[in-house]
Design an enzyme around this catalytic site. Structure first.
Site, PDB file in Angstrom:
ATOM      1  N   ALA A   1       1.727   4.316  -8.300  1.00 47.09           N
ATOM      2  CA  ALA A   1       0.750   4.109  -7.230  1.00 47.09           C
ATOM      3  C   ALA A   1       0.905   5.162  -6.133  1.00 47.09           C
ATOM      4  CB  ALA A   1       0.895   2.707  -6.646  1.00 47.09           C
TER       5      ALA A   1
ATOM      6  N   TYR B   1       5.449   1.170  -8.630  1.00 45.16           N
ATOM      7  CA  TYR B   1       5.419   1.705  -7.269  1.00 45.16           C
ATOM      8  C   TYR B   1       5.245   3.221  -7.292  1.00 45.16           C
ATOM      9  CZ  TYR B   1       7.370   2.901  -2.621  1.00 45.16           C
ATOM     10  OH  TYR B   1       7.584   3.396  -1.361  1.00 45.16           O
TER      11      TYR B   1
END
Length: 265
Positions: A159, A156
């Site tokens: 990204a 996460y």
């Protein structure tokens, strides 16, 4: 905060799209932009809890290329485009435990949900903004993009870091063409998704929800304001950034984290 009266209608006549707009921060943003006079379109995988919301809902999974194209085509057909695009979709739904728990599919999903869906939606809706020499794009990122926690947010965070870089690059490219691009990075926020995330971590660690919440506060270096943010507080920041009052702001990344980061940035 959502019960404030006599809000300024400074977004009257504007068309706004909020992705991931039926829950948490996205819902608060949709409500705030509507209160400011905007015509609001919301897209998400899940329908709003209240069916009579004052905005248009289009069900879609924007990580799916066909769904994204369908949403964009419907908006262009009905409105000719949008004035305000809030790229709020994103999720940390990947296994914790570090690099060995993440396979290729997890990494692909992290990039699809937290980066590429925003890139693709911008690519479809940005041209109409450029034709009008006017528009605002907000990318909702996360403090995790600068403070990765290897045991719970590795994919996460990576990204979101990529999203931050892309957002800055896009702002530089389109600024002279009348379009502003800004990133907003919330910290710990009191949402259903955060509660589910903490519950899962607590179960894995064999501790209570409250103990895990405190561990997370400690892990990120503490929060001087001593609490999580309310979604409406982030919505207030987003409203300002898309309003005429923020007309000279572009390319920045605004952290709304209760003073979390212990360093100057």
């Amino acid at each position: 905060m959502s019960n404030r009266q006599n809000w300024s209608k400074d977004l009257e006549g504007k068309i706004a799209l909020v992705t991931g707009g039926t829950k948490g921060i996205g819902k608060a943003i949709a409500d705030r932009l509507h209160a400011a006079g905007a015509t609001v379109i919301v897209t998400a995988r899940n329908e709003p809890e209240q069916v009579n919301k004052p905005y248009q809902f289009i069900g879609a999974d924007l990580a799916n290329h066909e769904d994204l194209e369908r949403v964009a085509a419907a908006i262009i057909k009905q409105y000719g485009g949008v004035d305000i695009l809030i790229n709020n979709m994103g999720a940390n739904i990947f296994p914790g435990g570090g690099f060995s728990t993440l396979n290729d599919e997890h990494w692909y999903q992290a990039l699809e949900i937290n980066l590429l869906s925003s890139v693709r939606l911008d690519r479809v809706l940005l041209p109409a903004m450029l034709e009008r020499n006017s528009g605002v794009i907000i990318h909702i990122s996360s403090t995790s993009g600068q403070f990765p926690i290897w045991e719970s947010t590795m994919a996460y965070s990576a990204a979101k870091t990529a999203l931050n870089s892309y957002s800055k690059s896009l702002a530089t490219e389109v600024g002279q063409k009348g379009v502003r691009v800004v990133t907003v990075s919330p910290g710990l926020t009191k949402t259903e998704a955060m509660s589910a995330f903490l519950n899962d971590l607590a179960k894995q660690a064999g501790i209570t929800f409250e103990e895990m919440t405190q561990k997370l506060f400690d892990r990120v270096g503490g929060v001087p304001l001593g609490r999580m943010a309310e979604p409406e507080e982030t919505a207030e920041l987003v409203h300002f950034l898309v309003s005429p009052g923020a007309s000279y702001i572009t390319g920045a990344n605004y952290f709304i984290d209760g003073g979390n980061f212990p360093t100057v940035r």
